[in-house]
Design an enzyme around this catalytic site. Sequence first.
Site, PDB file in Angstrom:
ATOM      1  N   ASP B  44      57.670 -49.719  35.125  1.00 57.76           N
ATOM      2  CA  ASP B  44      56.254 -49.291  34.962  1.00 57.76           C
ATOM      3  C   ASP B  44      55.586 -49.878  36.073  1.00 57.76           C
ATOM      4  OD1 ASP B  44      57.011 -47.614  32.952  1.00 57.76           O
ATOM      5  OD2 ASP B  44      55.833 -48.700  31.370  1.00 57.76           O
ATOM      6  N   HIS B 174      59.894 -41.432  27.884  1.00 59.94           N
ATOM      7  CA  HIS B 174      60.118 -42.853  28.047  1.00 59.94           C
ATOM      8  C   HIS B 174      61.555 -42.949  28.805  1.00 59.94           C
ATOM      9  CE1 HIS B 174      59.474 -47.100  28.019  1.00 59.94           C
ATOM     10  NE2 HIS B 174      60.701 -47.269  27.615  1.00 59.94           N
TER      11      HIS B 174
END
Lengths: 256, 256, 256, 256, 256, 256
Positions: B44, B174
Amino acid sequence: MDNSRMDHLTWVTYEQRIQDPNVIVLLPVGALEQHGPHLPLGTDALLANAVSQSVAAQIGAIVAPPINFGYKSQPKCGGGQHFPGTTSLDGSTLASLTCDIIAELARHGVRNVAVVSAHYENQWFLTEGIDLARRRVGPNSPLRVMRLEYWDFITETTLEKIFPEGFPGFALEHAAVIETSMMLHYFPDLVRLDQLPEHPAAVFPPYDMYPTCTHWVPSSGALSSAKGATAEKGVLMIDEVTTRIAAALRKEFIDG
Amino acid sequence: MDNSRMDHLTWVTYEQRIQDPNVIVLLPVGALEQHGPHLPLGTDALLANAVSQSVAAQIGAIVAPPINFGYKSQPKCGGGQHFPGTTSLDGSTLASLTCDIIAELARHGVRNVAVVSAHYENQWFLTEGIDLARRRVGPNSPLRVMRLEYWDFITETTLEKIFPEGFPGFALEHAAVIETSMMLHYFPDLVRLDQLPEHPAAVFPPYDMYPTCTHWVPSSGALSSAKGATAEKGVLMIDEVTTRIAAALRKEFIDG
Amino acid sequence: MDNSRMDHLTWVTYEQRIQDPNVIVLLPVGALEQHGPHLPLGTDALLANAVSQSVAAQIGAIVAPPINFGYKSQPKCGGGQHFPGTTSLDGSTLASLTCDIIAELARHGVRNVAVVSAHYENQWFLTEGIDLARRRVGPNSPLRVMRLEYWDFITETTLEKIFPEGFPGFALEHAAVIETSMMLHYFPDLVRLDQLPEHPAAVFPPYDMYPTCTHWVPSSGALSSAKGATAEKGVLMIDEVTTRIAAALRKEFIDG
Amino acid sequence: MDNSRMDHLTWVTYEQRIQDPNVIVLLPVGALEQHGPHLPLGTDALLANAVSQSVAAQIGAIVAPPINFGYKSQPKCGGGQHFPGTTSLDGSTLASLTCDIIAELARHGVRNVAVVSAHYENQWFLTEGIDLARRRVGPNSPLRVMRLEYWDFITETTLEKIFPEGFPGFALEHAAVIETSMMLHYFPDLVRLDQLPEHPAAVFPPYDMYPTCTHWVPSSGALSSAKGATAEKGVLMIDEVTTRIAAALRKEFIDG
Amino acid sequence: MDNSRMDHLTWVTYEQRIQDPNVIVLLPVGALEQHGPHLPLGTDALLANAVSQSVAAQIGAIVAPPINFGYKSQPKCGGGQHFPGTTSLDGSTLASLTCDIIAELARHGVRNVAVVSAHYENQWFLTEGIDLARRRVGPNSPLRVMRLEYWDFITETTLEKIFPEGFPGFALEHAAVIETSMMLHYFPDLVRLDQLPEHPAAVFPPYDMYPTCTHWVPSSGALSSAKGATAEKGVLMIDEVTTRIAAALRKEFIDG
Amino acid sequence: MDNSRMDHLTWVTYEQRIQDPNVIVLLPVGALEQHGPHLPLGTDALLANAVSQSVAAQIGAIVAPPINFGYKSQPKCGGGQHFPGTTSLDGSTLASLTCDIIAELARHGVRNVAVVSAHYENQWFLTEGIDLARRRVGPNSPLRVMRLEYWDFITETTLEKIFPEGFPGFALEHAAVIETSMMLHYFPDLVRLDQLPEHPAAVFPPYDMYPTCTHWVPSSGALSSAKGATAEKGVLMIDEVTTRIAAALRKEFIDG
């Protein structure tokens, strides 16, 4: 993929790595702070990270992603908050950040954490963050934490070589010979040698004033001359610092 | 030296850059969080930073150093806190960190800040941090802040191309096709293609449980299959996302 | 006296009730927030409380008094803070409030707590409050907490019935058909049918701006039309939502 | 719809109402706390709310939704935390909650706020919350806040009527004649007259002990006898209290 | 060296002293607050400290250094914050300070702590600090804490002697006969007898206003007359107070 | 009555004194910390207060009551937290305390505040407290704050006289010659000359460990020998320190 960078590991690999009870996680902490006209704002975070990776390479440690922001710059060791670009955290923010990260590492099962700071002003808020993390994990946790500022691992002998005309002290070394030399080794493209400040070292009274007395601070932002900085000096210090940090980590966490 | 990286600029250059009242500072915010067996823990933060730099290159913005840690991983969008390596912040820590950094940029005179998040769980604590920063700088400050999650800039049309068999939704993405494809473009060396998870998408009940019901979450940590991820898909999305973010920034901060 | 309302029980009765290890305490959380020209400011707290009581009636749960205030209204899901009457809490206040209440219930010996929210913006601060409560009670506590937003229990099938022309999504449902219909069932006197807004659904860009771009938000405060709301639709949704929440509670706390 | 209840107003009506610079918003604050075997846990919040609404009816004020939870119960005035059902907030939580709500009302343009507490232990954290709100809105805000505990408006004359055998003092009145009488008027169904405690008033030493010396406190939870409580006494006190609070509000906020 | 003063002991002596499980540490808490034209700003801290030392002398207790600052002065019991010199702490600061000190004493192994306050406004923040300390040391700690305000140990009989014309109540005793008499005994040089205020007792309405209604408060800062204060009255009260506090400490911590 | 002690002044006198825009208020800050077997736990607070009063006598300043507790003792400068009697504050507590006091002084109208610390570990939390106070009073306040540690005013020349065999550095001076000599002058009765530690100076590695490596620290608690301490040396340093602090205050606050 760099095997020492925690952010480059998958969770599966990380899980395997931390099975080793001797594994050490290094947490680099820097700052975003003016470093004279010749060094970049990110100098402290870049150096904290680079030193951590050099150390990790020697002892197989894991390096967590750096905390890129640090405590408020003070005139006598960082020039002060008035320079554009200096972007600092409140003390409680830095302490909480340190606390949360260390407590999470302990939750994973990591026992050995070293906080590697490259910004003078961080020290006490890192110390507080470590203490708060220890309170959170409780007295039965096997967690042990080392906190270090990398420059403290430079020996007197080396300082004499680096500063044949006398060492002005670490506080005045902001954006000066030590940092510039180390940056010349690690990040030569980020050093503007044509902008090297060459003024006398700042002279400060034995107290601090708030708001900052900006006239105390050289307008360059460096606290003493960076002249004489070389990549060779950088290597000399980096070798010593990283070897000695590695030895300290081994002593405290593995052999100790 | 990368002209868009704030930590690569000297304070002198930064001061010059921010004379332009239209200058925009991007603050990338990531996480240190499991991303399946094939993507690194830092996914991320790496993506937030990479997207920010791609955007900055298009509009001459400045990219602050990333916040490398994010809010606590939730099972339905990040797999949950129980995966080793997931290293998260308390909500108040993340909000304070965001607040401090934005207030400092405003103190420098920056008027336009964009917080670029790549971690679903961050959104509300970033929002709170922005609000606290605005309270601190006061009602007369010209500061304006955009907060965005990069995936919201992918159009339906593109999603149809990326997911010919149907889009499972961003939460289930995800460590799946979107993130893997983008990582394959930006950081191909960090993707373990041999470890690509290929299981059905997770199915969650319409509520959350604390402590985490770990059996809800695929043991890989990915919430749906990453199969079908390619660097080409990554480029497609990155081009769209960065072009559209650049346009949004221009619209709100420059033309607006 | 309502047997399900905790604030209507004496401590003696409460003590008896919580001897049952299966007893569940529901904590309704709302907001004080504009809900268009036709719904009252307390809509979210009223609905959270009413839904909780309907659920409690089905499974013999106890309903704690509601938290009547919620997190700051956001333009895309609540219209934003600029509407008079919207009275919101800082994130840390809401998290602390949630934490304190849950930790107290656990101290009484309650093992099963469900936080029932009716305000979109609350979710992450409730999540944080739950996590902080779990930290406070410690890892050996038998406390388990469910957090839910009631609308997530409406099935696709029902949404198709309620929105024969297509469902605009929960975020845009602020002060629209779902909330108005449920209020028409529970609190018909509080709905001003003559003021029902009938404008197209708001269209938002894929980012947020601070300070709020008030022109993004319909001046009514509703984010899509409330036309078509009826008490019958309200009943339909309420029956489904409360039955399914009751089932979830039974599954996780009693049968599980 | 109750015209005095803020949570029953639409934002449009609220906006109209607060155009009047004399408008007063009352914020009731209670607790969730044992009140003997005969009164419900919510007694304080119920009374704070009921008194506020009676006052509002007399002067056209607006009543915000109550804060349903209060500060930790103390043995000498509330029996202590050891009774099941007593569900209390940390001091900082209550102060923050009070601060946030008042600062929001001030942001709407409300100038006159009265915090109406029915729980002895709340006073100082409400005071702190008011002070923090005033710090937040700044020295130029026209905001003025009254803080009151309703029982202080009962005159000596009335106390003599209510307690022909002598008034034991407000602290010992926990769950005793005053509260029971007022509840008998406002909420007769919530009073278990068959459970009325009839023991001598508690006798406390001139200090407090932590942890609580639970043997100091009558096992009923009431601090003195509730015998003699009647709805008539309730009316007598309620009339006096609400009339005198209304007069005080007029004096300070309208005529003053 | 005063054997009772903790700050006069070496750590070696302190360690020996606290081997005794019955040892009691007293923590005096005062304020820096106006006390009329005749008493010094430090009156409360001076009295808290003096009373603590008198008590300690009777039972061999240890007196920690005083907390010299207290919670914000209120008009009805301290005159209010508007008098120059009144220097007060936020509630959370005072609670944290109390918490930290008590938790540290417990860490040393001290089981018996008494917080001796001489400033009316402190009570609830000390209570909260004690509760937070107990949370920090955990439920298995043997720590017990007494909190007291010294004036509560003056008996009715004595009050009748001191106030032959009737006792105005402790709140109105701010800077009046009790405090002045005690100061005349302990610190006669700090009392300006020529400045003794002689006005009627203040009369307050049954509510508080923020900002302070300064006209409610006598311009002297005293809330009732100090006339009639004598060192003899001081001795009388001090003897009674300290003897009775000593007895209470013995009862709770040693014999109990 | 000591004219320089703020806690000895009445508010009337204080008000008169601070009419002078040049008036300076000194805030002494100490600690409650082991100081070897020969110096009392309160050494730092006693010295901070004494030095402040000596300075005040020279320039007519006002001395606020001391903060008697300080930040957590560190092995390398204070011996560490493991010595009984060391009673320390969390960083945020000390910062809040400092902030509140300074903001209150500024509220009175005081423009010139000097924080006089005698405990090495306090520095950064005092700095943060000052910064938070400046944030609270706002950018238009005339408040200026000096922060100083008294030992920094000892000149090299004097150090050479005090340490004819070489100065070990201020950190190692904990409970050693400087502090002992100054205590011998100010508080001779509190020094146990028969307990003077005479061991070599501690030798520390260039890092810190948490939990404390207690074996690093001499068991006496002193970090180097106190032998050679005399009242005469104390006077010499005190004269220099107080004269030079007075000069600095004059320069910054009056002449500057």
